[in-house]
Design a protein around this motif. Sequence first.
Motif, PDB file in Angstrom:
ATOM      1  N   ASN A 180       0.829  -1.189   0.000  1.00 34.35           N
ATOM      2  CA  ASN A 180       0.000   0.000   0.000  1.00 34.35           C
ATOM      3  C   ASN A 180       0.873   1.252   0.000  1.00 34.35           C
ATOM      4  N   PHE A 181       0.784   2.032  -1.072  1.00 35.85           N
ATOM      5  CA  PHE A 181       1.532   3.284  -1.160  1.00 35.85           C
ATOM      6  C   PHE A 181       0.552   4.440  -1.022  1.00 35.85           C
ATOM      7  N   GLU A 182       0.845   5.376  -0.128  1.00 42.51           N
ATOM      8  CA  GLU A 182      -0.019   6.555   0.028  1.00 42.51           C
ATOM      9  C   GLU A 182       0.799   7.809  -0.224  1.00 42.51           C
ATOM     10  N   ARG A 183       0.559   8.427  -1.369  1.00 49.84           N
ATOM     11  CA  ARG A 183       1.211   9.694  -1.734  1.00 49.84           C
ATOM     12  C   ARG A 183       2.704   9.659  -1.418  1.00 49.84           C
ATOM     13  N   VAL A 184       3.359   8.640  -1.955  1.00 50.73           N
ATOM     14  CA  VAL A 184       4.781   8.439  -1.635  1.00 50.73           C
ATOM     15  C   VAL A 184       5.653   9.224  -2.602  1.00 50.73           C
ATOM     16  N   SER A 185       6.583   9.992  -2.063  1.00 49.68           N
ATOM     17  CA  SER A 185       7.583  10.693  -2.877  1.00 49.68           C
ATOM     18  C   SER A 185       8.958  10.285  -2.416  1.00 49.68           C
ATOM     19  N   GLU A 189      20.723  14.347  -4.378  1.00 49.18           N
ATOM     20  CA  GLU A 189      21.164  15.307  -5.393  1.00 49.18           C
ATOM     21  C   GLU A 189      19.992  16.102  -5.983  1.00 49.18           C
ATOM     22  N   GLY A 190      18.790  15.914  -5.426  1.00 52.39           N
ATOM     23  CA  GLY A 190      17.651  16.746  -5.827  1.00 52.39           C
ATOM     24  C   GLY A 190      16.779  16.125  -6.902  1.00 52.39           C
ATOM     25  N   HIS A 191      17.116  14.899  -7.305  1.00 52.21           N
ATOM     26  CA  HIS A 191      16.335  14.237  -8.350  1.00 52.21           C
ATOM     27  C   HIS A 191      15.111  13.586  -7.713  1.00 52.21           C
ATOM     28  N   ASP A 192      13.933  13.894  -8.288  1.00 54.02           N
ATOM     29  CA  ASP A 192      12.696  13.298  -7.763  1.00 54.02           C
ATOM     30  C   ASP A 192      12.441  11.981  -8.469  1.00 54.02           C
ATOM     31  N   ALA A 193      12.650  10.870  -7.760  1.00 55.51           N
ATOM     32  CA  ALA A 193      12.479   9.564  -8.393  1.00 55.51           C
ATOM     33  C   ALA A 193      11.011   9.134  -8.379  1.00 55.51           C
ATOM     34  N   LEU A 194      10.301   9.497  -7.330  1.00 54.58           N
ATOM     35  CA  LEU A 194       8.866   9.183  -7.244  1.00 54.58           C
ATOM     36  C   LEU A 194       8.139  10.441  -6.772  1.00 54.58           C
ATOM     37  N   ARG A 195       6.970  10.684  -7.371  1.00 57.88           N
ATOM     38  CA  ARG A 195       6.196  11.863  -6.954  1.00 57.88           C
ATOM     39  C   ARG A 195       4.778  11.438  -6.633  1.00 57.88           C
ATOM     40  N   GLU A 196       4.403  11.582  -5.386  1.00 58.41           N
ATOM     41  CA  GLU A 196       3.018  11.380  -4.955  1.00 58.41           C
ATOM     42  C   GLU A 196       2.419  10.090  -5.515  1.00 58.41           C
ATOM     43  N   GLY A 230      11.259   5.230 -12.314  1.00 61.72           N
ATOM     44  CA  GLY A 230      11.058   5.054 -10.874  1.00 61.72           C
ATOM     45  C   GLY A 230      10.704   3.637 -10.456  1.00 61.72           C
ATOM     46  N   LYS A 231      10.781   2.675 -11.407  1.00 58.82           N
ATOM     47  CA  LYS A 231      10.432   1.296 -11.063  1.00 58.82           C
ATOM     48  C   LYS A 231      11.342   0.759  -9.957  1.00 58.82           C
ATOM     49  N   SER A 232      12.647   0.926 -10.170  1.00 58.55           N
ATOM     50  CA  SER A 232      13.597   0.378  -9.202  1.00 58.55           C
ATOM     51  C   SER A 232      13.464   1.073  -7.855  1.00 58.55           C
TER      52      SER A 232
END
Lengths: 322, 222
Positions: free
Chosen positions: B3-8, B13-20, B40-42
């Motif tokens: 269960n993922f809830e709004r996961v970021s 280094e500032g790179h967004d791998a997952l957003r919400e 962002g799979k990995s």
Amino acid sequence: MNKPRLEGARQSRTRFADRYNAWLRHHRLSAADSLHRVLSNKLSTLMTFLVIGIALALPVGLNVALDNATQLSAGWDSPSQISLFLRDSVTGEEAAALATELEQRPDISAVQVVTSEDALAEFSALSGFADVLASLEDNPLPNLLLVTPTTGLEGAAVGGLRTKLGERQEVSEAVLDMEWLQRLNSLMELSRRIVMAIGGLLVVGVVLILGNTIRLAIENRREEIVIVKLVGGSNPFVRRPFLYTGLWFGFGGGLVAALLVTLCLWFLRAPVSQLAALYQSDFTLKGLGLMGSLNLLVLGGLLGLAGAWLAVTRHLADIEPR
Amino acid sequence: MINFERVSKRYAEGHDALREVSFEIARDDLVFLTGHSGAGKSTLMRLIMLMDRATRGKVMIDGVDLARVARRNIPGHRRDIGVVFQNHQLLFDRPVFDNVALPLIISGYDYREVGRRVRAALDKVGLLNKERAMPLTLSGGEQQRVGIARAVVGRPRILLADEPTGNLDPELSSEIMQLFEAFNQVGVTVLIASHDLALISRLRHRILTLREGRLVQGAACE
């Protein structure tokens, strides 16, 4: 393993005994596996054993040598003798009375009276100046008491006794005959300290050498550690084989050290007993003995464990799956 | 189950791998996770494995909030999840048997039980006759099956696979996928990351699609 689970997972049902057995099993497995690795890498293992063995043999060998020297000098140790030269005014009878009085003291075991006449006779007999001495009007020699302190009295106490006896009004001078023995003892004490310092340094060296060996072993198995951590191996689980590796290296080093010391003593034994025979002594070199060798083995093992611990705590935590 | 809830997840280094990212995978589900490399799979897999922690949001696995799993309990968490890696991650100096047995040894099973379970797992992936072989003597498909046997030998209730068919030809790939389906049918929750769209769209399971860290398809349970 101790995480509480919401649903009946396997481990929460594992009873304490099972967990203990699992722990024991992994210890056995790690011990056997690391011993196998240590022994299968013959040449580098031999080198490590030798390095540790030599580093341990040096201070241990020096210590054994010192023990032998102590044993040798113990024969001459206390009681040293104090010579009391009495004043000219003290007569032979008074000297004898003083001797009887001194013998009552607890720190004195025997007092021998050498009267001025005895001394003169002995001196004229030994020196060959009999004629000259006979022509003297007065005997120039004082009465002498040879005081033997109680056995086991320490150097400082003997010195104190000498001072005390020298302060008596009948005594003109009190001389401690064997001050050289105290110097020898101080020298031995100094040597012992030096050996301890060298030993301490070498022990630190051994721990660092082993730490480095284990660090290399960890580097070599980096991928394996990552995989084990990925499938859920805990830090103690990953640590265990390396701690055993350190233990085996330490044991091996201790064994080599014991062998080296024994070999050196065997090498020296013949000339030493020859030398002792020349001095009419039945002195023989004392070796490490079984207990000493076992202690050396245990010491090596502990140092190995310490080195491994050092390496493992420093490097293992860094290796995480990326 | 997952269960993922709004996961970021934002890397240092500032790179967004997952957003919400929000989604839910039910027990007994088999779900594919797809997207271009770098989508962002990995990272998502790493969050489930606790190789990383979410910057914001909540990841729940089997009812446990992963933010509450202490560092020292991470190994225990990983033992509950079977993982198959693209590059197999096998121990190449040990035979197949030892590789598959590793999770059981870590969990402290006794030797008889280890032997029984390892053979059962090898049987399921069709490698029972290879238990003494060294991994390097096996083909890529066989190595991957060893990896799968290792992932399922502890009977986890969640099975993750990161590009399990990455280096395999189509025929072997669909064999591997059939294996995952078989495990799913006996009650294992399966999440497979794959960019082989042709293969996974044929298999008719739910597909989560990530694009630049956002979940663009498959968020709702069907």
